[in-house]
Design a protein around this motif. Sequence first.
Motif, short mmCIF file in Angstrom:
data_model
loop_
_atom_site.label_atom_id
_atom_site.label_comp_id
_atom_site.label_asym_id
_atom_site.label_seq_id
_atom_site.Cartn_x
_atom_site.Cartn_y
_atom_site.Cartn_z
N PHE A 214 44.33 43.36 51.02
CA PHE A 214 45.03 42.13 50.67
C PHE A 214 44.25 40.87 51.05
CE2 PHE A 214 48.97 44.92 51.02
CZ PHE A 214 49.02 45.12 49.65
N PRO A 215 43.70 40.76 52.28
CA PRO A 215 42.88 39.59 52.59
C PRO A 215 41.66 39.45 51.67
CG PRO A 215 43.52 40.69 54.61
CD PRO A 215 43.93 41.59 53.48
N THR A 216 41.06 40.58 51.30
CA THR A 216 39.90 40.53 50.41
C THR A 216 40.28 39.95 49.06
OG1 THR A 216 38.83 42.43 51.48
CG2 THR A 216 38.14 41.91 49.24
N TRP A 217 41.42 40.39 48.52
CA TRP A 217 41.83 39.90 47.20
C TRP A 217 42.31 38.45 47.26
CZ3 TRP A 217 41.08 41.18 42.33
CH2 TRP A 217 40.56 42.44 42.07
N ILE A 218 42.84 38.04 48.41
CA ILE A 218 43.15 36.61 48.57
C ILE A 218 41.88 35.80 48.50
CG2 ILE A 218 43.97 34.88 50.24
CD1 ILE A 218 46.06 36.92 51.16
N GLY A 219 40.83 36.32 49.17
CA GLY A 219 39.53 35.64 49.11
C GLY A 219 38.94 35.62 47.71
N ILE A 220 39.11 36.73 46.97
CA ILE A 220 38.58 36.80 45.59
C ILE A 220 39.31 35.81 44.70
CG2 ILE A 220 38.42 38.27 43.55
CD1 ILE A 220 37.95 40.64 45.44
N LEU A 221 40.65 35.77 44.80
CA LEU A 221 41.44 34.90 43.93
C LEU A 221 41.27 33.42 44.26
CD1 LEU A 221 44.74 37.00 43.75
CD2 LEU A 221 42.95 36.82 42.01
N THR A 222 41.00 33.10 45.54
CA THR A 222 40.81 31.70 45.92
C THR A 222 39.36 31.25 45.82
OG1 THR A 222 40.58 32.35 48.25
CG2 THR A 222 42.79 31.73 47.48
N GLY A 223 38.47 32.20 45.50
CA GLY A 223 37.06 31.85 45.36
C GLY A 223 36.28 31.90 46.65
N ALA A 224 36.92 32.28 47.77
CA ALA A 224 36.21 32.36 49.04
C ALA A 224 35.27 33.55 49.10
CB ALA A 224 37.22 32.44 50.19
N THR A 225 35.55 34.56 48.31
CA THR A 225 34.69 35.75 48.23
C THR A 225 34.10 35.85 46.83
OG1 THR A 225 36.07 36.90 49.84
CG2 THR A 225 34.59 38.26 48.52
N ASP A 226 32.79 35.88 46.74
CA ASP A 226 32.10 35.92 45.46
C ASP A 226 31.74 37.37 45.13
OD1 ASP A 226 30.80 35.33 43.12
OD2 ASP A 226 28.95 34.65 44.09
N ILE A 227 32.27 37.87 44.03
CA ILE A 227 31.95 39.25 43.63
C ILE A 227 31.24 39.30 42.29
CG2 ILE A 227 33.89 40.23 44.91
CD1 ILE A 227 35.36 40.45 42.20
N GLY A 228 30.94 38.14 41.74
CA GLY A 228 30.28 38.13 40.44
C GLY A 228 31.28 38.23 39.30
N SER A 229 30.77 38.13 38.10
CA SER A 229 31.64 38.17 36.92
C SER A 229 32.22 39.57 36.73
CB SER A 229 30.85 37.78 35.67
OG SER A 229 31.62 38.01 34.51
N PRO A 230 33.56 39.68 36.52
CA PRO A 230 34.16 41.00 36.30
C PRO A 230 33.73 41.63 34.99
CG PRO A 230 35.77 39.26 35.98
CD PRO A 230 34.56 38.60 36.55
N LEU A 231 33.07 40.88 34.12
CA LEU A 231 32.60 41.42 32.85
C LEU A 231 31.21 42.02 32.96
CD1 LEU A 231 33.81 38.60 30.42
CD2 LEU A 231 34.95 40.74 31.01
N SER A 232 30.54 41.79 34.10
CA SER A 232 29.20 42.33 34.31
C SER A 232 29.29 43.66 35.04
CB SER A 232 28.35 41.35 35.11
OG SER A 232 28.89 41.21 36.42
N PRO A 233 28.28 44.53 34.89
CA PRO A 233 28.29 45.82 35.61
C PRO A 233 28.39 45.64 37.12
CG PRO A 233 26.62 45.83 33.89
CD PRO A 233 27.14 44.43 33.96
N GLY A 234 27.69 44.62 37.65
CA GLY A 234 27.73 44.39 39.09
C GLY A 234 29.12 43.96 39.56
N GLY A 235 29.77 43.09 38.76
CA GLY A 235 31.11 42.64 39.11
C GLY A 235 32.11 43.77 39.06
N LEU A 236 32.02 44.60 38.02
CA LEU A 236 32.93 45.76 37.91
C LEU A 236 32.73 46.73 39.07
CD1 LEU A 236 32.87 46.60 34.09
CD2 LEU A 236 34.82 45.79 35.43
N SER A 237 31.47 46.91 39.46
CA SER A 237 31.18 47.80 40.58
C SER A 237 31.78 47.26 41.86
CB SER A 237 29.67 47.98 40.74
OG SER A 237 29.37 48.80 41.85
#
Length: 488
Positions: A214-237
């Motif tokens: 849950f904290p990780t996804w809060i960071g993803i949704l608020t932009g505090a955690t950068d995971i890359g574009s979800p449309l790219s292979p790296g982001g999906l991974s």
Amino acid sequence: MGWKEAAEPVLTRMPAVVRPEGHVPFRRKLAWTAGILVMYFFLTNVTLFGLDTTSSTDLFGQFRSILAGQQGSILQLGIGPIVTASIVLQLLGGADLLGLDTDDPRDQVLYQGLQKLLVVVMICLTGLPMVFAGGFLPADQSVARSLGIGVGGVKTLIFAQMFVGGVLILFMDEIVSKWGVGSGVGLFIIAGVSQQLVAGLFSWQALGGNSGLFPTWIGILTGATDIGSPLSPGGLSDIFLGQGQLLALITTVLIFAIVVYAESVRVEIPLSHARVKGARGRFPVKLIYASVLPMILVRALQANIQFLGQILHNSWAGMPAWLGSYNGGQVTGGLFYYLAPIQSRADWMWFLGFTSADPAQIIVRVLIDLTFMIVGGAIFAIFWVETTGMGPESTAKQIQNSGMQIPGFRRNPQVIEKVMERYIPQVTVIGGALVGLLAVMANMLGTIGQVSGTGLLLTVSITYKLYEEIAEEQLMEMHPMMRQMFGD
């Protein structure tokens, strides 16, 4: 003179928790269970005095969720000695080498005494190498100097504390079994795995680090955690296999759903009371008839094999590479590598770059793990059913003694046994093999909180059975006459 007569003076004098003489009220059972649970959590936070915690190694790290206990605590060994002693007894009983009739009160006392004696032996056989061989639990030099007893004396002190912890958890398990709800072994597994699950969901550390889902996804949704574009292979991974942990979440939910469904799948054999007209019931033969507890025995056997490999590696300078090679405390080749269970995605997903191991070796290791768990699960399920009074013969006697019978059949234990033989042996094998398959698949896909698939499987099933036992206890509290049917 046979071994029973020779060992009887020792085995009958083994300390034991006294059984309650009458019915224990449900609230008192809950109080005993809660008290033991609090004591378990307390003991897992009592650090071994004299231990150098900065350089200690957890030999059972991969199996900690099923062996309970806590690294570096007085409960270092967890339920390992209890489970290992059960393996030895089940193998000896399955081969009919003990010559004990568990229906005979005298032999029951001998069996329980023998089990306790074996647990004490296993505490020594497991604890002594941890402390005195290989440096897995090193002594603190400053403590040795302050006490003036030398490193050897501190190591002896460490082992003494582990021994006390091993004996304590043995009697804690016995208290829960006799005075509480469920079994202590199951309760300790639930406690340990639940801690990991809660941490895996809610742990709030540095975002992008080892934070929970849950904290990780809060960071993803608020932009505090950068995971890359979800449309790219790296982001999906990152979303599915990395910080997002979606695959681990899906696997966790799936295991919950499959186990609950499998627990509800059953063949119900109709029963009627021989003397009370209209009194009817059903005897359920579940798909997972032997429960998932035999899976603890299979995984514990694997844990002991890997423990042996670590001891040999650390104490045998000329250990051949074909037997086992290690790097950073992890087995990387040889026989012990192939016998090591698949614990996570990092052990087999070579095609996604999680490991650099040879694909052929990985496939062989996966197949060995599958075979070990499926065949071992079926075999230990059979042993479990026969030694815990769940086999066709014992079940027929229980139904007969409760005053029930199968409609349309003569009220005779042999007749009831033949009916039970149509279902119990087949369901036992199928259920044991199915649990083994589920455990391997869950380990391969990963779960929330890095809980092992087997640990999660055990926790869900034990919790479900605990819920059923609590409901049964409440039913008997409301209707005391039901105790005769269930067996007080």
